[in-house]
Write an enzyme that holds these catalytic residues in place. Structure first.
Site, PDB file in Angstrom:
ATOM      1  N   HIS A  82       0.806  -1.212   0.000  1.00 44.92           N
ATOM      2  CA  HIS A  82       0.000   0.000   0.000  1.00 44.92           C
ATOM      3  C   HIS A  82       0.842   1.266   0.000  1.00 44.92           C
ATOM      4  O   HIS A  82       2.043   1.253   0.204  1.00 44.92           O
ATOM      5  CB  HIS A  82      -1.017  -0.017   1.153  1.00 44.92           C
ATOM      6  CG  HIS A  82      -0.449   0.159   2.519  1.00 44.92           C
ATOM      7  ND1 HIS A  82      -1.213   0.479   3.605  1.00 44.92           N
ATOM      8  CD2 HIS A  82       0.809   0.069   2.986  1.00 44.92           C
ATOM      9  CE1 HIS A  82      -0.470   0.572   4.675  1.00 44.92           C
ATOM     10  NE2 HIS A  82       0.755   0.334   4.332  1.00 44.92           N
ATOM     11  N   GLU A  83       0.162   2.391  -0.287  1.00 45.17           N
ATOM     12  CA  GLU A  83       0.780   3.707  -0.471  1.00 45.17           C
ATOM     13  C   GLU A  83       1.835   3.687  -1.575  1.00 45.17           C
ATOM     14  O   GLU A  83       2.845   4.385  -1.508  1.00 45.17           O
ATOM     15  CB  GLU A  83       1.407   4.223   0.844  1.00 45.17           C
ATOM     16  CG  GLU A  83       0.489   4.198   2.033  1.00 45.17           C
ATOM     17  CD  GLU A  83      -0.782   5.020   1.841  1.00 45.17           C
ATOM     18  OE1 GLU A  83      -0.831   5.824   0.897  1.00 45.17           O
ATOM     19  OE2 GLU A  83      -1.713   4.846   2.627  1.00 45.17           O
ATOM     20  N   GLY A  84       1.593   2.900  -2.605  1.00 47.80           N
ATOM     21  CA  GLY A  84       2.548   2.756  -3.693  1.00 47.80           C
ATOM     22  C   GLY A  84       3.414   1.543  -3.448  1.00 47.80           C
ATOM     23  O   GLY A  84       4.211   1.506  -2.510  1.00 47.80           O
TER      24      GLY A  84
END
Length: 594
Positions: A434-436
């Site tokens: 997550h978050e890239g």
């Protein structure tokens, strides 16, 4: 807590921030008291339901999402202690603490219960975006209730068909006559997307206004509350935000993870944040700080596993040392076995190295905001941009390896639910996604960050690391490590500059080994962090009147540094060879061959 204090005050010199106007009202005692408060609340209100929340996931019943009462109690304690306003300005009722001190506090909560903590972090991050880019009215009717804990917040980026490719999102926004917008679409993987723990939920939604440019340049940001506000500004009727379903994850089970529809069945009103078509730019203000938080969360899940396995190894008798000839002799504690020590040192080197990096990055945020010299702020910005992908990716990769070793220390017990180390592993596995994803961080590092301003960020990095190497050489005991780090630094800079010549003519080949580059650069950075810590530890060991506990703490730092340089730094050689020759084995493997 001892390690946090060491990094904040002995390595980073955080007390010096009180000499700057923004933090002049604080002193060391204030910082220490805030850290103590965070640790106490984390232990009392967050850790108490870490396992329970994992085994009692949020569920949807009678039209409502049901969560544990302990989750709401923890959030309320977090808010009451002022942590949602920890680095907000004093004129907003905030504590105006340095970002580095705030992140150190947040590390306590992440170690105790990363899922429940995320409700708070998402809210604080969303409120920060509204503070920076929202109108005064939006700050009043949305941000203030968020900082008071009445409303909680989310960010809604991903869609099932687009995943990480935000240029392909389909959610739309149509302007209405009163200046608001009708938002329509579906968002996926929305943490904290629905629950009954607050009066309202404020969603920050990325969507396209009709006629907007294609790709990421045509994305706008909207505030979309779960409930519309009445004439008195109080939550009233539903706003067309509907829960389609709950995602059931391997870890982070204590926080709702949702599929949400906006305006599919009923009208859904959204409020444009800032200017049209600048939504991704605004979101990345939230995302960059979120990536430091993700790296810290990964670090603390790894750290929790390390501390648990260390305690277990000290108290678990099993086996005898290889030179013990008497089979009737008492078993030794497993920490006496060389391979167990190796696994503990590997964990220590990863998690303590990663913690030092995360707090270093947080200190850069403080310097960017408060340093008196413009040139220093410009260099700080470049360095922070360069390091942010590493701060997110390296801990989520290598502190996960630490979790794996924690399970191994416990043996078969580590694989059971009777002990928490398997949950630490499951929770940590999300951080690489997550978050890239880590792959996206690697491409960002190699395509954007090392090329930033024609390589200026890389030049600043080289200058800062060489300065720390020179300082470390004052301590003869770390000279060999300093020499090794300088050698790798120069090799990595040389290989990076050589590869950059291919960036525009062979972009596919240039980026083919981005993940390899991210790993080697990350190891270089962690080696730098360990040199800084070892130099500080040697400096303190020369002090008079050290307690045995302090002396052992500093010797432990030196031992972990020695381990990292002996076992980990050499991996850079192999990665560097792969990157330098622009290895094309993955590119040239046809999909039909799999």
């Amino acid at each position: 807590m001892r390690d946090i204090a060491f990094n904040l005050f002995e390595v980073l010199g955080t007390d010096s921030l009180t000499e700057r106007e923004l933090f002049a009202e604080h002193d060391h005692d204030v910082f220490a008291a805030v850290l103590d408060t965070a640790q106490a609340i984390a232990a009392d209100k967050f850790h108490n339901h870490y396992t329970l929340a994992d085994r009692s996931e949020p569920r949807f019943e009678d039209g409502a999402v049901i969560t544990l009462p302990e989750t709401k109690e923890a959030i309320e304690a977090f808010v009451a202690a002022g942590f949602l306003r920890a680095n907000a300005p004093t004129e907003e009722g905030g504590l105006q603490l340095p970002f580095s001190v705030v992140q150190a506090c947040f590390a306590c909560f992440q170690a105790a219960n990363v899922a429940t903590t995320s409700y708070c972090f998402l809210t604080a991050a969303a409120a920060n975006v509204i503070r920076k880019f929202g109108s005064e009215e939006q700050k009043h009717i949305f941000m203030e209730p968020m900082l008071n804990g009445r409303y909680l917040g989310t960010m809604c980026l991903s869609e099932s068909q687009a995943g990480s490719s935000l240029s392909d999102i389909r959610t739309t926004a149509r302007m209405l006559g009163d200046g608001t917008f009708a938002v329509r679409g579906t968002k996926m993987w929305i943490s904290g997307g629905d629950h009954e723990m607050s009066d309202n939920i404020v969603h920050l939604v990325l969507a396209r206004i009709g006629g907007a440019p294609a790709g990421v340049r045509g994305i706008s940001m909207f505030i979309v509350p779960k409930r519309r506000l009445d004439a008195d500004g109080e939550p009233a009727e539903h706003n067309g935000v509907r829960l389609i379903g709950l995602n059931h994850k391997m870890g982070w089970r204590g926080i709702t993870n949702t599929v949400l529809s906006f305006g599919e069945e009923d009208d859904c009103v959204g409020y444009l944040v800032g200017e049209a078509n600048r939504g991704l730019e605004y979101m990345f203000v939230m995302m960059n700080e979120a990536r430091i938080s993700v790296g810290l969360g990964a670090t603390m899940s790894g750290y929790a596993g390390y501390l648990y396995s260390l305690d277990y190894a000290r108290s678990r008798p099993q086996g005898r040392l290889p030179d013990a000839k008497d089979p009737l002799s008492k078993p030794v504690m497993i920490i006496e076995h060389a391979d167990v020590k190796r696994m503990l040192l590997a964990q220590k080197a990863s998690v303590e190295g990663a913690l030092s990096l995360c707090l270093y990055a947080a200190r850069l945020v403080d310097d960017l905001a408060t340093h008196a010299e413009k040139a220093a702020r410009e260099d700080t910005e470049l360095l922070l941009e360069l390091l942010t992908p590493i701060v997110k990716a390296w801990p989520s990769e290598f502190c996960l390896e630490a979790n794996k070793l924690a399970m191994q220390v416990l043996g078969g017990y580590g694989y059971t639910r009777d002990y928490p180390v398997e949950q630490f592993y499951r929770d940590n596995r999300l951080n690489a996604i997550h978050e890239g994803t880590n792959g996206i961080q690697a491409i960002d590092l190699l395509w954007r960050k090392v090329r930033l301003r024609d390589g200026s960020a890389l030049s600043v990095f080289e200058k800062v690391v060489l300065s720390d190497i020179a300082k470390a050489r004052r301590h003869a005991a770390v000279t060999a490590h300093a020499d090794e780090l300088e050698g790798y630094l120069r090799a990595v800079i040389k290989a990076t500059c050589a590869a950059r010549r291919h960036a525009d003519t062979d972009i596919v080949g240039y980026l083919a080994n981005a993940s390899v580059y991210c790993d080697l650069f990350g190891h270089l950075v962690i080696g730098w962090m360990w040199l800084r810590q070892a130099a500080a530890a040697y400096g303190r060991l020369a002090s008079v009147g050290l307690s045995d506990d302090d002396a052992n703490f500093y010797r432990g730092k030196i031992a972990a540094c020695r381990y990292f340089y002996a076992f980990e730094m050499g991996r850079i050689d192999n990665w560097l060879a792969i990157f330098s020759r622009m290895e094309r084995s993955a590119l040239e493997t046809d999909q039909a061959w799999f």
